[in-house]
Design a protein around this motif. Structure first.
Motif, PDB file in Angstrom:
ATOM      1  N   THR A 243      71.354  81.778  71.907  1.00  0.00           N
ATOM      2  CA  THR A 243      70.744  83.050  72.939  1.00  0.00           C
ATOM      3  C   THR A 243      69.119  84.258  72.620  1.00  0.00           C
ATOM      4  OG1 THR A 243      71.779  84.607  71.323  1.00  0.00           O
ATOM      5  CG2 THR A 243      72.487  84.374  72.702  1.00  0.00           C
ATOM      6  N   THR A 244      68.535  83.572  71.454  1.00  0.00           N
ATOM      7  CA  THR A 244      67.598  83.917  71.473  1.00  0.00           C
ATOM      8  C   THR A 244      66.450  82.845  72.253  1.00  0.00           C
ATOM      9  OG1 THR A 244      67.734  84.419  69.144  1.00  0.00           O
ATOM     10  CG2 THR A 244      65.074  83.900  69.795  1.00  0.00           C
ATOM     11  N   ALA A 245      66.147  81.872  72.132  1.00  0.00           N
ATOM     12  CA  ALA A 245      65.748  81.267  73.034  1.00  0.00           C
ATOM     13  C   ALA A 245      65.968  81.519  74.839  1.00  0.00           C
ATOM     14  CB  ALA A 245      65.956  79.267  73.329  1.00  0.00           C
ATOM     15  N   ASP A 246      67.068  82.149  75.749  1.00  0.00           N
ATOM     16  CA  ASP A 246      67.552  82.177  76.480  1.00  0.00           C
ATOM     17  C   ASP A 246      66.609  83.626  76.787  1.00  0.00           C
ATOM     18  OD1 ASP A 246      69.403  80.134  76.311  1.00  0.00           O
ATOM     19  OD2 ASP A 246      71.085  80.775  76.196  1.00  0.00           O
ATOM     20  N   ASP A 247      66.633  84.335  75.879  1.00  0.00           N
ATOM     21  CA  ASP A 247      66.319  85.435  75.793  1.00  0.00           C
ATOM     22  C   ASP A 247      64.559  85.411  75.422  1.00  0.00           C
ATOM     23  OD1 ASP A 247      68.328  86.596  75.816  1.00  0.00           O
ATOM     24  OD2 ASP A 247      68.643  87.683  73.666  1.00  0.00           O
ATOM     25  N   LEU A 248      64.172  84.447  75.159  1.00  0.00           N
ATOM     26  CA  LEU A 248      63.101  84.699  75.320  1.00  0.00           C
ATOM     27  C   LEU A 248      62.319  83.621  76.950  1.00  0.00           C
ATOM     28  CD1 LEU A 248      61.636  82.939  72.461  1.00  0.00           C
ATOM     29  CD2 LEU A 248      61.079  85.271  72.859  1.00  0.00           C
ATOM     30  N   ILE A 249      62.921  83.223  76.988  1.00  0.00           N
ATOM     31  CA  ILE A 249      62.919  81.991  78.455  1.00  0.00           C
ATOM     32  C   ILE A 249      62.547  83.388  79.880  1.00  0.00           C
ATOM     33  CG2 ILE A 249      62.854  80.252  80.036  1.00  0.00           C
ATOM     34  CD1 ILE A 249      63.890  78.605  77.221  1.00  0.00           C
ATOM     35  N   ALA A 250      63.430  84.077  79.435  1.00  0.00           N
ATOM     36  CA  ALA A 250      63.624  84.826  80.668  1.00  0.00           C
ATOM     37  C   ALA A 250      63.081  86.444  80.817  1.00  0.00           C
ATOM     38  CB  ALA A 250      65.285  85.448  80.661  1.00  0.00           C
ATOM     39  N   ASN A 251      62.488  87.171  79.123  1.00  0.00           N
ATOM     40  CA  ASN A 251      61.918  87.594  79.283  1.00  0.00           C
ATOM     41  C   ASN A 251      60.762  87.694  78.662  1.00  0.00           C
ATOM     42  OD1 ASN A 251      63.874  89.724  79.673  1.00  0.00           O
ATOM     43  ND2 ASN A 251      65.179  89.408  78.128  1.00  0.00           N
ATOM     44  N   ASN A 252      59.901  86.261  78.141  1.00  0.00           N
ATOM     45  CA  ASN A 252      58.734  86.420  77.497  1.00  0.00           C
ATOM     46  C   ASN A 252      59.084  84.947  77.466  1.00  0.00           C
ATOM     47  OD1 ASN A 252      56.613  86.645  76.431  1.00  0.00           O
ATOM     48  ND2 ASN A 252      57.411  87.256  74.448  1.00  0.00           N
ATOM     49  N   PRO A 253      57.867  84.168  78.836  1.00  0.00           N
ATOM     50  CA  PRO A 253      58.041  82.456  78.996  1.00  0.00           C
ATOM     51  C   PRO A 253      56.790  82.487  77.945  1.00  0.00           C
ATOM     52  CG  PRO A 253      57.665  83.271  81.043  1.00  0.00           C
ATOM     53  CD  PRO A 253      58.309  85.128  79.819  1.00  0.00           C
ATOM     54  N   ILE A 254      55.635  82.700  77.933  1.00  0.00           N
ATOM     55  CA  ILE A 254      54.641  82.472  76.595  1.00  0.00           C
ATOM     56  C   ILE A 254      54.758  82.498  75.529  1.00  0.00           C
ATOM     57  CG2 ILE A 254      52.251  82.779  76.873  1.00  0.00           C
ATOM     58  CD1 ILE A 254      52.998  81.946  79.564  1.00  0.00           C
ATOM     59  N   ALA A 255      55.572  83.444  74.850  1.00  0.00           N
ATOM     60  CA  ALA A 255      55.705  83.607  73.423  1.00  0.00           C
ATOM     61  C   ALA A 255      56.492  82.055  73.857  1.00  0.00           C
ATOM     62  CB  ALA A 255      56.790  84.855  73.332  1.00  0.00           C
ATOM     63  N   PHE A 256      57.625  81.984  74.616  1.00  0.00           N
ATOM     64  CA  PHE A 256      59.098  80.585  74.040  1.00  0.00           C
ATOM     65  C   PHE A 256      57.644  79.306  74.193  1.00  0.00           C
ATOM     66  CE2 PHE A 256      61.443  77.151  75.949  1.00  0.00           C
ATOM     67  CZ  PHE A 256      61.859  76.912  74.519  1.00  0.00           C
ATOM     68  N   LEU A 257      56.785  79.251  75.254  1.00  0.00           N
ATOM     69  CA  LEU A 257      55.845  77.927  75.113  1.00  0.00           C
ATOM     70  C   LEU A 257      55.860  77.960  73.845  1.00  0.00           C
ATOM     71  CD1 LEU A 257      55.446  78.554  79.061  1.00  0.00           C
ATOM     72  CD2 LEU A 257      56.315  77.300  77.879  1.00  0.00           C
ATOM     73  N   THR A 258      54.827  79.332  73.730  1.00  0.00           N
ATOM     74  CA  THR A 258      53.201  79.226  71.870  1.00  0.00           C
ATOM     75  C   THR A 258      54.115  78.808  70.831  1.00  0.00           C
ATOM     76  OG1 THR A 258      51.975  80.730  72.826  1.00  0.00           O
ATOM     77  CG2 THR A 258      52.179  80.345  70.765  1.00  0.00           C
TER      78      THR A 258
END
Length: 482
Positions: A243-258
């Motif tokens: 759910t952390t990965a899901d939330d990051l991609i939905a709301n902060n995809p740049i952070a996820f990509l980093t």
């Protein structure tokens, strides 16, 4: 009730993971998901020449689809870095457990992230006499979830797990050499809580896993009795990676990509193929100069994630007569099906290959409607006489929550209906599993699977596939509303 515990733990879990990831990034608004996915990551996987022609958006889609599993295994290994090369397991499994998705309640686990770069790790499997009834499996995976072709035997002894760099030193006479094709891998033991004929072997299984040992060769030479598996409180496994990965991609995809970029570039990652190297280099080059076009990266990450979800959730047409069950036969050996590889990480991380276990997952009833436990009558899954899945070890049916794919909290603390606690057959020889919030009138406890007041999903596991499950022709019956 455990629901109160879950609420209390929720905030702590997110703080714990945020601290562990240590990104130091400020939250920014996520990009819109308006751009459609235009590249097929499976079709271009392995084609290094085409990478330089990809747009920023398509590069990001391909990059996330290719490397998505590495985000999970890298940050999971960081969170447990103090136990690298040591087997660790949870003292119990309940709805609090969120470390991996779709955890099973049929076996007792211990696992370890191995680092074989500097020296071998010695695995010691205890002698058989104290544990005659224990049945178990061994699974070794690389950072992507690919099943590694190792030859670790299921027999007592000490084994030197040696990475691809080889080992030129001497091993003790009692230690057998086992080649592992990557330096960084995951080693998982699953000990069955019940025998195939239904005998309770929980105590033996727990004793077995507690007496497994892993330690580096140098530590083994100092004291071969050290390195015993650690069984720790379940709260340490409450970190919600999915759910952390899901939330990051939905709301902060740049952070996820980093974060994904950091994982891809880590030493945990197996050696790149030419295509993987080209894709990583191109993404790194574009991402380093992203001023003014962050939306292409954000939309690319979100499109890739949607592709990963859709590939899993729509994979229901594998059967000649579909009943809405999702089933994959290529787990752990995907070839260029990188989207499927990522979707398995999203929904059944650390799954066995089809030789060891078959997984059937369903989100809709037989009529194609989403499973929803708000109707107090619930649902029934009926296996006609003679049509239970054939299993050498066991079959089980488990209910899960919708987003996290974790166990359903219920006052009965009951999480599965299984062959090892056999449900009562109907008069015609069929076997019915009743899914409802409360035990339906007249239904035996062994036939009842608690579900939540809302959306849920069901997984049928078959460990040690035999017969039609083994040959891929078995199709579970559809779930019917009552």
């Amino acid at each position: 009730m455990r629901s109160e515990q879950l609420g209390a733990y929720g905030h702590r879990r997110r703080l714990y993971l945020a601290s562990a990831l240590a990104t130091g990034l400020a939250m920014v608004a996520g990009g819109s998901a308006g751009m459609a996915q235009s590249v097929d990551p499976d079709a271009i996987a392995g084609n290094a020449e085409i990478v330089s022609q990809l747009s920023t958006f398509d590069t990001t889609v391909a990059y996330v689809a290719q490397f998505y599993p590495l985000w999970f295994t890298y940050y999971q290994s960081r969170l447990t870095s103090h136990n690298r090369n040591n087997l660790v397991g949870s003292d119990r499994i309940s709805p609090i457990f969120h470390y991996v998705v779709a955890i099973n309640v049929d076996t007792l686990y211990v696992s370890s992230f191995l680092n074989l770069t500097a020296q071998p790790v010695i695995l010691t499997i205890p002698p058989a006499p104290p544990f005659p009834a224990t049945s178990y499996s061994i699974l070794t995976l690389d950072a992507y979830g690919d099943v590694l072709p190792t030859s670790i035997p299921k027999t007592p002894g000490s084994y030197a797990l040696i990475g691809p760099g080889g080992f030129t030193g001497a091993l003790p006479a009692e230690v057998t050499s086992i080649a592992i094709p990557v330096n960084f891998s995951t080693l998982i033991f699953r000990a069955d809580k019940y025998s195939p004929t239904g005998e309770n072997q929980i105590a033996q299984a727990d004793a077995f896993r507690r007496s497994l040992k892993t330690q580096t060769l140098s530590d083994y030479l100092e004291d071969p009795t050290r390195g015993v598996a650690k069984i720790v409180p379940e709260i340490l496994f409450a970190v919600p990676f999915k759910t952390t990965a899901d939330d990051l991609i939905a709301n902060n995809p740049i952070a996820f990509l980093t974060q994904l970029q950091r994982a891809v570039g880590s030493s945990n990652t197996p050696d790149f193929s030419p295509y993987e190297q080209a894709l990583s280099d191109r993404f790194n080059s574009l991402f380093a100069d992203r001023s003014g076009n962050e939306s292409e990266f954000s939309e690319g990450a979100q499109a890739a994630h949607k592709l990963i979800l859709d590939r899993y959730l729509t994979h229901t047409q594998w059967a000649s007569t579909p009943t809405n069950w999702i089933h994959f036969t290529n787990i752990g050996d995907w070839g260029n099906q990188v989207v499927e590889r990522s979707s398995i990480t999203e929904f059944i991380q650390y799954a066995n290959n089809i030789d060891a276990a078959a997984y059937y997952h369903v989100f809709n009833d037989a009529n194609g409607l989403p499973l929803d436990g708000s109707n107090p009558r619930g649902y029934v899954l009926t296996f006609p006489a003679g049509q239970l899945p054939q299993a050498m070890r066991f079959w089980s049916v488990t209910a899960y929550t919708p987003e996290a794919i974790e166990l359903v909290d219920n006052p009965a603390d009951k999480y599965a209906v299984a062959s090892y606690t056999p449900p009562q057959p109907d008069l015609d020889g069929s076997v019915s599993i009743y899914m409802a919030q409360e035990l339906p009138a007249g239904v035996p406890m062994a036939n009842w699977l608690p579900i939540p007041n809302g959306a849920f999903n069901i997984m049928l596991r078959v460990y040690g596939p035999e017969g039609t499950v083994e040959d891929g022709t078995y199709v579970p019956p559809g779930i019917q509303g009552r």
